[in-house]
Design an enzyme around this catalytic site. Structure first.
Site, short mmCIF file in Angstrom:
data_model
loop_
_atom_site.label_atom_id
_atom_site.label_comp_id
_atom_site.label_asym_id
_atom_site.label_seq_id
_atom_site.Cartn_x
_atom_site.Cartn_y
_atom_site.Cartn_z
N GLN A 30 0.82 -1.17 -0.10
CA GLN A 30 0.04 0.04 -0.21
C GLN A 30 1.00 1.23 -0.07
OE1 GLN A 30 -3.34 0.80 -0.45
NE2 GLN A 30 -3.81 -1.42 -0.67
N SER A 31 1.88 1.06 -0.71
CA SER A 31 3.02 2.35 -0.90
C SER A 31 2.30 3.65 -1.50
CB SER A 31 4.08 1.94 -1.37
OG SER A 31 4.97 3.03 -1.68
N ASN A 32 2.21 4.80 -0.91
CA ASN A 32 2.03 5.85 -1.50
C ASN A 32 3.07 6.49 -2.41
OD1 ASN A 32 -0.56 6.66 0.12
ND2 ASN A 32 0.91 6.62 1.86
#
Length: 333
Positions: free
Chosen positions: A71-73
């Site tokens: 879930q890396s921005n």
């Protein structure tokens, strides 16, 4: 600064006063709205990517490769920014968070990355930055053999910290907004945002205490990382940044139960901000960062009446992948 920059943050992000929380906490609290920086749900990574993608443009890159948590921005923002600049993106997702549900692997930033046209690859080891970078470089070699020019945005220490330049620039922006703070509270993960803001403020003579709130490592490990990033930043700039050991202040009171996991302190911080000011924080970064402020006011490390800046670095796309955790933290009546 003599570094190539792709303009992704075209406007100054506002600093807003938080009157209700100021009254509640007994401080003069403001928020830097870097959740509005850049494209596609914004965030601090846009400032970092200006320098990575500027370097990519200098090399006439056609493909950008980047690695990060599922879930890396960062990878989502890279996909959006690269698309805006006419480049394709390959994102590598690392399995860093244990005991997740199917929604975590398909919604939020993952869904947006696919919508943005990114090619998605996986890396099973979640705590192997060097290995993750090596896997990206192997994939970049395939791109090169296919006749395309790749550019790798690395994660591990030992690489030039171009992303920190974005927050040196942000420090100048804060000062340009006539904002004179006693304390700045900011997230401390890869270390580029934290180190960049600290180095930027000190470089222009601003003495505000900068407190980095841990989101990925405990305070001991993160202190070492920030010092390493600062050394690398000095090397990149060609002169030592004017930061002392005493300037590196780390708090890890909301880090538990670990990276990407929502604990009680962060959940309370989310509720406090949302219900006091109508501003939503994310469970991975900004909730754990804001949690530092009431905790440090309570123990006296932030004195009553202090003028405090909370840097909201975005990350809201991940909310949609954390439905189960959020429902557990905020159950239906």
């Amino acid at each position: 600064m003599p570094f190539a920059r792709a303009e992704l943050v075209s406007a100054i992000t506002p600093i807003e006063h938080l009157p209700n929380l100021s009254a509640r906490l007994g401080i003069d609290l403001h928020i830097k709205r870097d959740d509005l920086a850049g494209t596609t749900m914004g965030g601090n990574k846009s400032r970092q990517l200006e320098y990575y993608l500027g370097a990519a443009q200098q090399k006439n890159a056609q493909t950008v490769l980047i690695t990060g948590a599922v879930q890396s921005n960062f990878v989502r923002t890279a996909a959006a920014s690269a698309a805006k600049l006419g480049m394709r993106t390959i994102v590598q997702l690392e399995d860093r968070v244990p005991d997740v549900d199917a929604l975590y692997g398909s919604n939020g930033n993952v869904l947006l990355a696919r919508l943005l046209g990114a090619e998605v690859m996986r890396y099973a080891a979640g705590e192997d930055e060097a290995g993750a970078d090596a896997a990206l470089r192997e994939r970049a070699e395939i791109e090169r053999k296919a006749g395309r020019v790749p550019y790798v945005i690395p994660l591990a220490l030992g690489n030039p910290p171009l992303g920190a330049l974005g927050y040196m620039r942000a420090a100048e922006e804060v000062v340009s907004q006539d904002a004179d703070f006693d304390v700045v509270v900011i997230g401390s993960g890869s270390g580029l945002t934290h180190a960049g803001m600290l180095a930027g403020l000190r470089s222009i003579g601003q003495p505000a205490r900068v407190i980095g709130s841990c989101v990925r490592r405990d305070a001991t490990q993160q202190t070492q990382r920030i010092n390493t990033v600062l050394e690398a930043l000095s090397e990149l700039l060609g002169s030592k940044v004017p930061v002392t050991d005493a300037d590196v202040v780390i708090w890890d009171g909301a880090f538990s139960p670990g990276y990407g996991q929502l604990g009680p302190s962060a959940a309370q911080a989310m509720a406090m901000m949302a219900q006091s000011e109508g501003i939503v924080l994310d469970p991975v970064y900004t909730a754990k960062v804001f949690a530092a402020i009431p905790a440090l006011v309570d123990n006296g490390e932030i004195p009553e009446g202090s003028r405090v800046l909370f840097v909201h670095t975005g990350g809201l796309a991940s909310l949609f992948a954390y439905q189960s955790s959020l429902e557990n933290a905020f159950p239906h009546p």
